[in-house]
Design an enzyme around this catalytic site. Structure first.
Site, PDB file in Angstrom:
ATOM      1  N   LYS A   3       0.772  -1.211   0.071  1.00 43.18           N
ATOM      2  CA  LYS A   3      -0.125  -0.052  -0.021  1.00 43.18           C
ATOM      3  C   LYS A   3       0.902   1.207  -0.141  1.00 43.18           C
ATOM      4  CE  LYS A   3      -3.499   2.335   2.940  1.00 43.18           C
ATOM      5  NZ  LYS A   3      -4.372   2.346   3.949  1.00 43.18           N
ATOM      6  N   GLU A  33      10.523  -4.646   4.657  1.00 41.10           N
ATOM      7  CA  GLU A  33      10.668  -6.024   4.066  1.00 41.10           C
ATOM      8  C   GLU A  33      10.351  -6.389   2.734  1.00 41.10           C
ATOM      9  OE1 GLU A  33       9.241  -4.750   6.604  1.00 41.10           O
ATOM     10  OE2 GLU A  33       9.393  -6.196   8.611  1.00 41.10           O
ATOM     11  N   GLY A  86      -4.824  -1.718   5.285  1.00 39.43           N
ATOM     12  CA  GLY A  86      -4.102  -2.945   4.777  1.00 39.43           C
ATOM     13  C   GLY A  86      -4.744  -4.387   4.961  1.00 39.43           C
ATOM     14  N   ARG A  87      -5.548  -4.505   5.993  1.00 35.06           N
ATOM     15  CA  ARG A  87      -6.039  -5.701   6.386  1.00 35.06           C
ATOM     16  C   ARG A  87      -7.247  -5.947   6.055  1.00 35.06           C
ATOM     17  NH1 ARG A  87      -4.810  -2.376  10.624  1.00 35.06           N
ATOM     18  NH2 ARG A  87      -6.523  -1.603  11.757  1.00 35.06           N
ATOM     19  N   GLU A  93      -4.952  -6.722  15.030  1.00 32.02           N
ATOM     20  CA  GLU A  93      -4.292  -5.304  14.462  1.00 32.02           C
ATOM     21  C   GLU A  93      -5.539  -4.221  14.639  1.00 32.02           C
ATOM     22  OE1 GLU A  93      -2.528  -4.250  10.533  1.00 32.02           O
ATOM     23  OE2 GLU A  93      -0.830  -4.732  11.489  1.00 32.02           O
ATOM     24  N   HIS A 149      -5.694 -33.450  17.983  1.00 25.76           N
ATOM     25  CA  HIS A 149      -4.638 -34.205  18.505  1.00 25.76           C
ATOM     26  C   HIS A 149      -3.570 -33.508  19.055  1.00 25.76           C
ATOM     27  CE1 HIS A 149      -6.453 -37.972  16.663  1.00 25.76           C
ATOM     28  NE2 HIS A 149      -6.983 -36.888  15.895  1.00 25.76           N
ATOM     29  N   LYS A 161       9.450  -0.932  14.189  1.00 26.72           N
ATOM     30  CA  LYS A 161      10.072  -0.533  12.836  1.00 26.72           C
ATOM     31  C   LYS A 161      11.131   0.437  13.169  1.00 26.72           C
ATOM     32  CE  LYS A 161       5.904  -0.875  10.151  1.00 26.72           C
ATOM     33  NZ  LYS A 161       5.112  -0.025   9.399  1.00 26.72           N
TER      34      LYS A 161
HETATM   35  O1  LIG Z   1       1.016  -2.725   2.225  1.00 28.15           O
HETATM   36  P1  LIG Z   1       2.105  -2.218   3.142  1.00 28.15           P
HETATM   37  O2  LIG Z   1       1.982  -0.544   2.806  1.00 28.15           O
HETATM   38  O3  LIG Z   1       3.380  -2.810   2.548  1.00 28.15           O
HETATM   39  O4  LIG Z   1       1.899  -2.555   4.659  1.00 28.15           O
HETATM   40  C1  LIG Z   1       1.891  -3.904   4.987  1.00 28.15           C
HETATM   41  C2  LIG Z   1       1.790  -3.993   6.301  1.00 28.15           C
HETATM   42  O5  LIG Z   1       2.640  -3.505   7.316  1.00 28.15           O
HETATM   43  C3  LIG Z   1       2.449  -2.418   8.218  1.00 28.15           C
HETATM   44  O6  LIG Z   1       3.365  -2.307   9.171  1.00 28.15           O
HETATM   45  C4  LIG Z   1       0.822  -2.621   8.929  1.00 28.15           C
HETATM   46  O7  LIG Z   1       1.141  -3.153  10.115  1.00 28.15           O
HETATM   47  C5  LIG Z   1       0.002  -3.417   8.074  1.00 28.15           C
HETATM   48  O8  LIG Z   1      -1.248  -3.081   8.345  1.00 28.15           O
HETATM   49  C6  LIG Z   1       0.207  -3.732   6.614  1.00 28.15           C
HETATM   50  O9  LIG Z   1      -0.623  -4.494   6.064  1.00 28.15           O
END
Ligand SMILES: O=P(O)(O)OC[C@H]1O[C@H](O)[C@H](O)[C@@H](O)[C@@H]1O
Length: 550
Positions: free
Chosen positions: A211, A217, A272-273, A358, A389, A513
């Site tokens: 986004k 990462e 994002g979620r 989240e 199990h 972060k």
């Molecule tokens: O889609 P991006 O901007 O790469 O974000 C990826 C993810 O990382 C963030 O730190 C948030 O905790 C998430 O809500 C998000 O979906």
């Protein structure tokens, strides 16, 4: 009192009435509730779309549910719901609208953000995605050397990974089996290594999903993927045929070297979620095809409409949210298990962890004051029957109250052989047996009647009264998946509204972060990091030594 003059949640008459009701109810026994009402099994079921939702095995009476609905009304759940659907900026700490529901609205719907109807934009991007997905699936879109694309690697993390990865697994039976589709999220280089080691770069498309396009990462993995590709193909121009981006940030996408002609857009009003039915779903759409993707969106929309319009008594996401409030706030439950009896839903609970934890893992209210009540639960679980199990022992006989959702299907996927399809009844026999055992247990007298020696009776007794919701559907189709996810999205919404927290921000992920960025030079160069605590300092020194760095 709140800043706006409203009484705080735990001081409202509706909250106090629920606390009093809990005290008056005392110990609730499901055996007693069923004995008192022979119609409970059929009476406590709701239907939404293709889903049959049984909530009879809950530690609640009609009065409990009535009081919970009064709490929902008093805390403004319905007003906030309508404001969300209207596109108001209900994510107050980020000053954003919350409009994932617009991503699955029909073409002729009108949903405005700042006076602009966003539905045409949504469908324009969906059409572009469909066109691209069709070209990849048909072989018309080729790699730089002219070879057909046979592998799709989605690079993203959090909401840019979990949704499409979960849905890809869930809908495997609907995917093009000729395509290899993989998801890379972890900044651990092993993830990208394992995802690409057996692939031909000339046949591989990378879908970079982010986004913000600033997530370390994803940017790191995307850069390494680019290096891997260029090492094999040797020509910078190859990037245009092998990389596409899914983002809200055109500037950063261009800065990374991806042509914005190969970018599929979405907007800051998509969290994002909550994003996998936006452009973030492109890898999934390539796998299942645009028609199946649209069926999934229709499933979401069906539940959106149900949530928006169904009366409180039959509103399924409302009920699910309220039951969670009952257990978390009045019965002391700390966690919530989601136990799908489908191999294809192997990533469903992991997906829900981000959606729920989240969203509702907050400890200040919308006005920024500490909450005096419990908020979101720990969400966990894996597909049945594996859990039976492993950890079900604790649910059956441990000391903790763990409400659980059981999700199952009447039919196995169509492509199973007759022999494997026949196993489905055994899977579902376990499904029904577990909720029965959890609810009704086994009394000491029943154990004794089996001739069990007296000293083993306590060990073989099952108390029961472990509450479950059963969600049953005919089969796991794209539409049913959309319906299920939308149920949980709105359940989370209901709870956040009652708790008066902002379910749509995620400030809690930021500190880690920032600290990671600060500590990295200490690992690589042994740099002095000002203000590093004694424990972390010692750990970093041990790491450097083990890593063979002086
Ligand atoms: O889609 P991006 O901007 O790469 O974000 C990826 C993810 O990382 C963030 O730190 C948030 O905790 C998430 O809500 C998000 O979906």
């Amino acid at each position: 009192m709140n800043a706006d003059g409203r009484t705080r949640l735990h001081q409202t008459p509706e909250w106090k009435a629920l606390a009093k009701h809990r005290d008056e109810l005392g110990e609730v026994r499901l055996r007693d509730l069923f004995a008192a009402d022979p119609g409970r099994g059929t009476g406590c079921t709701l239907r939404v779309g293709d889903l049959y939702v049984d909530h009879s095995k809950h530690l609640v009476t009609d009065e409990t549910l009535r009081l919970l609905r009064e709490l929902a009304a008093a805390t403004g759940v319905f007003g906030l719901r309508d404001a969300m659907f209207r596109g108001e900026r209900i994510n107050t700490t980020e000053d954003r609208a919350v409009l994932h529901t617009a991503l699955r609205a029909p073409r002729d719907a009108v949903i405005e953000v700042d006076g602009e109807n966003v539905v045409p934009k949504v469908h324009a991007v969906l059409d572009e995605m469909a066109d691209f997905a069709d070209r990849v699936r048909s072989g018309e879109w080729t790699g730089h050397t002219g070879k057909r694309i046979r592998n799709v690697v989605n690079v993203g993390i959090g909401g840019s990974d979990l949704g499409p990865a979960m849905a890809y697994e869930a809908l495997r039976a609907f995917t093009d089996r000729e395509l290899t589709v993989r998801f890379v999220s972890n900044v651990d280089g092993a993830d990208l290594h394992e995802a690409t080691r057996d692939l031909d770069p000339a046949e591989t498309l990378f879908v970079i999903a982010s986004k913000t396009f600033t997530t370390i990462e994803t940017v790191t993995n995307a850069t390494s993927a680019r290096t891997w590709l260029l090492k094999a193909l040797g020509d910078e121009k190859a990037v245009a045929r092998h990389f596409v981006a899914l983002s809200t940030n055109a500037e950063k996408v261009a800065g990374f070297g991806i042509d914005t002609a190969n970018m599929f857009e979405f907007w800051d009003w998509v969290g994002g979620r909550y994003s996998y039915d936006s452009a973030i779903g492109l890898s999934l759409m390539i796998a299942i095809g645009p028609d199946r993707f649209r069926e999934m969106l229709d499933g979401f929309h069906l539940v959106d409409e149900h949530f928006r319009t169904a009366p409180a008594e039959s509103n399924v996401p409302l009920l699910m949210g309220l039951l969670g409030v009952w257990y978390g706030n009045f019965m002391g439950a700390q966690s919530h298990a989601v136990l799908p009896y489908s191999h294809y839903l192997s990533k469903f609970t992991a997906y829900l962890q981000q959606l729920d934890m989240e969203s509702n893992g907050k400890s200040v209210d919308r006005e920024g004051r500490p909450v005096a009540w419990q908020t979101g639960p720990v969400v966990w679980g894996t597909p049945g029957t594996n859990g039976q199990h492993a950890y079900y022992q604790l649910i059956h006989q441990g000391t903790k109250l763990i409400p659980a959702d059981f999700i199952g299907f009447a039919r196995p996927v169509a492509e199973l052989s007759d022999e494997l399809a026949a196993q489905h009844d055994l899977l579902m026999a376990n499904f029904f047996a577990q909720t029965q055992a959890l609810a009704f247990g086994k009394t000491p007298d029943e154990v004794r009647a089996e001739g069990v020696p007296e000293e083993l009776v306590p060990h073989k007794t099952f108390r029961g009264d472990h509450p479950t919701t059963t969600i049953l559907a005919r089969e796991l189709t794209p539409s049913v998946l959309g319906q299920l996810v939308a149920l949980y999205e709105h359940k989370v919404f209901v709870q956040g509204a009652i708790w008066n927290i902002d379910s749509f921000d995620q400030w809690g992920v930021e500190l880690g972060k920032v600290l990671a960025k600060r500590v990295e030079p200490a690992l690589t160069e042994g740099a002095e990091v000002p203000g590093l605590d004694a424990s972390t300092k010692a750990l970093v020194a041990a790491y450097r030594e083990l890593r063979g760095r002086k």
